[in-house]
Design an enzyme around this catalytic site. Structure first.
Site, PDB file in Angstrom:
ATOM      1  CE1 TYR A   1      -4.429 -84.180 116.699  1.00  0.00           C
ATOM      2  CE2 TYR A   1      -4.076 -84.206 114.330  1.00  0.00           C
ATOM      3  CZ  TYR A   1      -3.952 -83.575 115.556  1.00  0.00           C
ATOM      4  OH  TYR A   1      -3.352 -82.348 115.645  1.00  0.00           O
TER       5      TYR A   1
ATOM      6  CG  ASP B   1      -6.685 -84.292 128.111  1.00  0.00           C
ATOM      7  OD1 ASP B   1      -7.591 -83.931 128.894  1.00  0.00           O
ATOM      8  OD2 ASP B   1      -5.504 -83.930 128.250  1.00  0.00           O
TER       9      ASP B   1
ATOM     10  CG  HIS C   1      -5.071 -75.510 121.197  1.00  0.00           C
ATOM     11  ND1 HIS C   1      -3.856 -75.658 121.827  1.00  0.00           N
ATOM     12  CD2 HIS C   1      -5.122 -74.217 120.772  1.00  0.00           C
ATOM     13  CE1 HIS C   1      -3.191 -74.505 121.784  1.00  0.00           C
ATOM     14  NE2 HIS C   1      -3.946 -73.621 121.168  1.00  0.00           N
TER      15      HIS C   1
ATOM     16  CB  ALA D   1      -0.271 -80.292 137.791  1.00  0.00           C
TER      17      ALA D   1
END
Ligand code: OAD
Length: 231
Positions: free
Chosen positions: A52, A92, A107, A218
């Protein structure tokens, strides 16, 4: 119109953040699923922290910025503020950076740390390790973990998500592979008359559950779709 948006790693891919299942899916020989679990953190917390820490440092790079898809959602929300929920699986901060407000990061968020003793969540941009002292309680060492949901843990805001999805008039899924539950199953909980739209580069295991599927990037397709909706 009650709008429910679900986003996944694909919406941030064009901002420079690799998707989970996109590349080879491995990190230093570990499957992501093996690093992102409570059991892994108990057995080898330094390894989990390292995983992480790398991602957190990446999120903080100047070149990691929201793209046109994040911005289009934030703009759209301004005119649908009361009936708009953006549920993201992404850890993010790019929806927030783009200006979205009604965001539920199911999450968790990597730029936050959580105390494993009290559950308190604080903003966090440094590396974490088993030697990190808690700024709120400096004699406590190694009690902070990334504020992210690991495999086997309960996603955040599940009840609010259920209520919103069961009342949605528009369900828009963007850049998610539809393999991780409960997010993957949400499309099937929408009402029968709900317009269900999937925007993704590829077909997913849930594509058949949508009333419209848009194949493309996207950053192009999200602004196009939202402006068509408002026309
Ligand atoms: P994945 O990496 O599984 O899937 C990314 C999806 O985005 C794929 O279906 C791609 O086809 C699509 N995609 C990639 N680039 C795109 C682009 N530019 N435009 C549109 N679509 C694009 O990511 P998620 O579905 O978010 O969970 O993964 C779900 C969860 O699994 C994550 O939140 C994480 C992970 O393990 C936890 O860590 C708990």
């Amino acid at each position: 119109m009650k709008v429910f948006v679900l986003t996944g790693a694909g919406i941030s891919a064009e901002s420079g953040i690799p998707t989970f299942r996109g590349i080879n899916g491995l990190w230093k020989g570990h499957r992501v699923e093996d690093v992102a679990t409570p059991a892994a953190f108990t057995k080898n917390p330094e390894l989990v922290h390292e995983f992480y820490n790398e991602r957190r440092r990446q999120f903080l790079q100047k070149n990691i910025q929201p793209n046109a898809a994040h911005f289009a959602l934030a703009e759209f929300e301004k005119t649908h503020a009361d009936d708009f929920l953006l549920v993201t699986q992404n850890i993010d901060p790019l929806h927030f950076t783009a200006g979205s407000r009604n965001v539920l990061p199911m999450h968790g968020q990597l730029l936050e740390a959580r105390c494993t003793v009290t559950g308190k969540v604080v903003p966090w941009t440094n590396d974490l390790s088993v030697r990190t002292a808690d700024p709120e309680n400096p004699h406590r060492i190694g009690n902070l973990r990334p504020n992210v949901v690991w495999f086997g843990e309960m996603p955040l805001g599940v009840q609010r998500i259920q209520e919103a999805v069961q009342n949605a008039d528009l369900f828009l899924a963007i850049g998610t592979s539809a393999v991780v539950y409960p997010a993957a199953g949400l499309v099937e909980q929408t009402p029968a008359n709900c317009k269900r739209v999937e925007i993704n580069l590829e077909e997913t295991p849930k594509s058949d559950a949508f009333t419209e599927t848009i194949r493309g990037r996207a950053s192009i397709e999200v602004p196009k779709f939202l402006s068509r909706l408002q026309a």
